[in-house]
Design a protein around this motif. Structure first.
Motif, PDB file in Angstrom:
ATOM      1  N   ALA A   1       0.793  -1.266   0.137  1.00  0.00           N
ATOM      2  CA  ALA A   1       0.045  -0.034  -0.014  1.00  0.00           C
ATOM      3  C   ALA A   1       0.885   1.173   0.092  1.00  0.00           C
ATOM      4  O   ALA A   1       0.490   2.288  -0.489  1.00  0.00           O
ATOM      5  N   ASP A   2       2.057   1.262   0.665  1.00  0.00           N
ATOM      6  CA  ASP A   2       2.833   2.415   0.669  1.00  0.00           C
ATOM      7  C   ASP A   2       3.905   2.256  -0.281  1.00  0.00           C
ATOM      8  O   ASP A   2       5.244   2.975  -0.251  1.00  0.00           O
ATOM      9  N   SER A   3       3.642   1.658  -1.526  1.00  0.00           N
ATOM     10  CA  SER A   3       5.078   1.556  -2.628  1.00  0.00           C
ATOM     11  C   SER A   3       5.083   2.960  -3.330  1.00  0.00           C
ATOM     12  O   SER A   3       4.220   3.838  -3.300  1.00  0.00           O
TER      13      SER A   3
ATOM     14  N   ALA B   1      -2.138  -4.567  -8.482  1.00  0.00           N
ATOM     15  CA  ALA B   1      -2.719  -4.898  -7.206  1.00  0.00           C
ATOM     16  C   ALA B   1      -1.987  -4.494  -6.113  1.00  0.00           C
ATOM     17  O   ALA B   1      -0.734  -4.780  -5.927  1.00  0.00           O
ATOM     18  N   THR B   2      -2.925  -3.942  -4.963  1.00  0.00           N
ATOM     19  CA  THR B   2      -2.163  -3.779  -3.928  1.00  0.00           C
ATOM     20  C   THR B   2      -2.760  -4.881  -2.811  1.00  0.00           C
ATOM     21  O   THR B   2      -3.660  -5.192  -2.565  1.00  0.00           O
ATOM     22  N   VAL B   3      -1.515  -5.378  -1.959  1.00  0.00           N
ATOM     23  CA  VAL B   3      -1.680  -6.258  -0.700  1.00  0.00           C
ATOM     24  C   VAL B   3      -1.923  -5.418   0.721  1.00  0.00           C
ATOM     25  O   VAL B   3      -1.109  -4.496   0.712  1.00  0.00           O
ATOM     26  N   THR B   4      -2.865  -5.745   1.029  1.00  0.00           N
ATOM     27  CA  THR B   4      -3.195  -5.161   2.487  1.00  0.00           C
ATOM     28  C   THR B   4      -3.646  -6.215   3.594  1.00  0.00           C
ATOM     29  O   THR B   4      -3.912  -7.382   2.944  1.00  0.00           O
TER      30      THR B   4
ATOM     31  N   LEU C   1      -6.063  -8.519  -1.716  1.00  0.00           N
ATOM     32  CA  LEU C   1      -5.431  -7.791  -3.133  1.00  0.00           C
ATOM     33  C   LEU C   1      -6.677  -6.868  -3.473  1.00  0.00           C
ATOM     34  O   LEU C   1      -7.616  -7.324  -3.619  1.00  0.00           O
ATOM     35  N   GLY C   2      -6.412  -5.642  -3.731  1.00  0.00           N
ATOM     36  CA  GLY C   2      -7.222  -4.816  -4.387  1.00  0.00           C
ATOM     37  C   GLY C   2      -6.737  -3.992  -5.509  1.00  0.00           C
ATOM     38  O   GLY C   2      -5.353  -4.041  -5.543  1.00  0.00           O
ATOM     39  N   SER C   3      -7.333  -3.543  -6.419  1.00  0.00           N
ATOM     40  CA  SER C   3      -6.696  -3.135  -7.611  1.00  0.00           C
ATOM     41  C   SER C   3      -6.366  -1.668  -7.404  1.00  0.00           C
ATOM     42  O   SER C   3      -6.992  -0.878  -6.770  1.00  0.00           O
ATOM     43  N   THR C   4      -5.274  -1.194  -7.971  1.00  0.00           N
ATOM     44  CA  THR C   4      -4.985   0.257  -8.043  1.00  0.00           C
ATOM     45  C   THR C   4      -5.073   1.083  -9.376  1.00  0.00           C
ATOM     46  O   THR C   4      -4.966   2.336  -9.381  1.00  0.00           O
TER      47      THR C   4
END
Length: 146
Positions: A105-107, A123-126, A134-137
Motif C-alpha cells: 500500500a505504501d509503494s 494490485a495492492t496487498v493489504t 488484493l485490491g486493484s490500484t
C-alpha cells in the motif's frame, strides 16, 4: 524434486507453526493454507492463470513471503526489489511482461510509474499476516475485494 509449493504447504500439520514474523506473531499451516487459498482466488479474479507471471514488489517480511507463496501456487512468481528506481522497474517489467504486479500500500511512485508505462495491472496487498487481501490500484472494475 517433484514436490510443488502447494504439496509442501499441504504436508504441514494444521497446528504446526508455518511462519513467524519478526514481531513474534505466527501463523500455523492451517492459517497459511487459508490465506494462500484466499489470495489464489483473488489472483484468479485478476485473470492470473498458470502460464502467467506475477511480479511482486513488497518489502521483506511475512506479507512478502505469503504473497510469494500464493503467487507461486498459481503462476510464475517474480519478486522485485521494492527499492529499485523507475528505470530498473521498467527494465524488469518489460522483460517479465507480468499479468499482474503486486505492491504494498505504501509503494513509492517509481514502481507505479513503471507499471503505468508498461500497461501492467497493479494490485495492492493489504491486511494482516493471516488476512491478506488484493485490491486493484489501476482499475476499480477488477477490484476483487468489492
Amino acid at each position: 524434486m517433484s514436490d510443488t509449493i502447494r504439496r509442501l504447504l499441504d504436508q504441514g500439520a494444521d497446528a504446526a507453526t508455518a511462519l513467524i514474523a519478526p514481531d513474534g506473531a505466527s501463523l500455523d499451516y492451517r492459517g497459511l493454507r487459508a490465506v494462500v487459498n484466499s489470495l489464489n482466488r483473488e489472483l484468479a479474479a485478476f485473470g492470473v492463470r498458470a502460464t502467467d507471471r506475477v511480479a511482486i514488489s513488497v518489502p521483506n517480511g511475512p506479507t512478502a513471503a505469503i504473497t510469494f507463496l500464493a503467487s507461486a501456487c498459481r503462476a510464475a512468481a517474480a519478486p522485485l526489489n521494492p527499492t529499485y528506481r523507475e528505470p530498473e522497474f521498467e527494465f524488469y517489467l518489460k522483460a517479465l511482461q507480468p499479468k499482474l504486479l503486486i505492491v504494498a500500500a505504501d509503494s513509492g511512485d517509481a514502481v507505479l510509474a513503471a507499471a503505468a508505462t508498461a500497461g501492467i495491472t497493479v494490485a495492492t496487498v493489504t491486511g494482516a499476516m493471516g488476512g491478506l487481501r488484493l485490491g486493484s490500484t489501476t482499475d476499480s472494475t477488477t477490484d476483487s475485494t468489492a
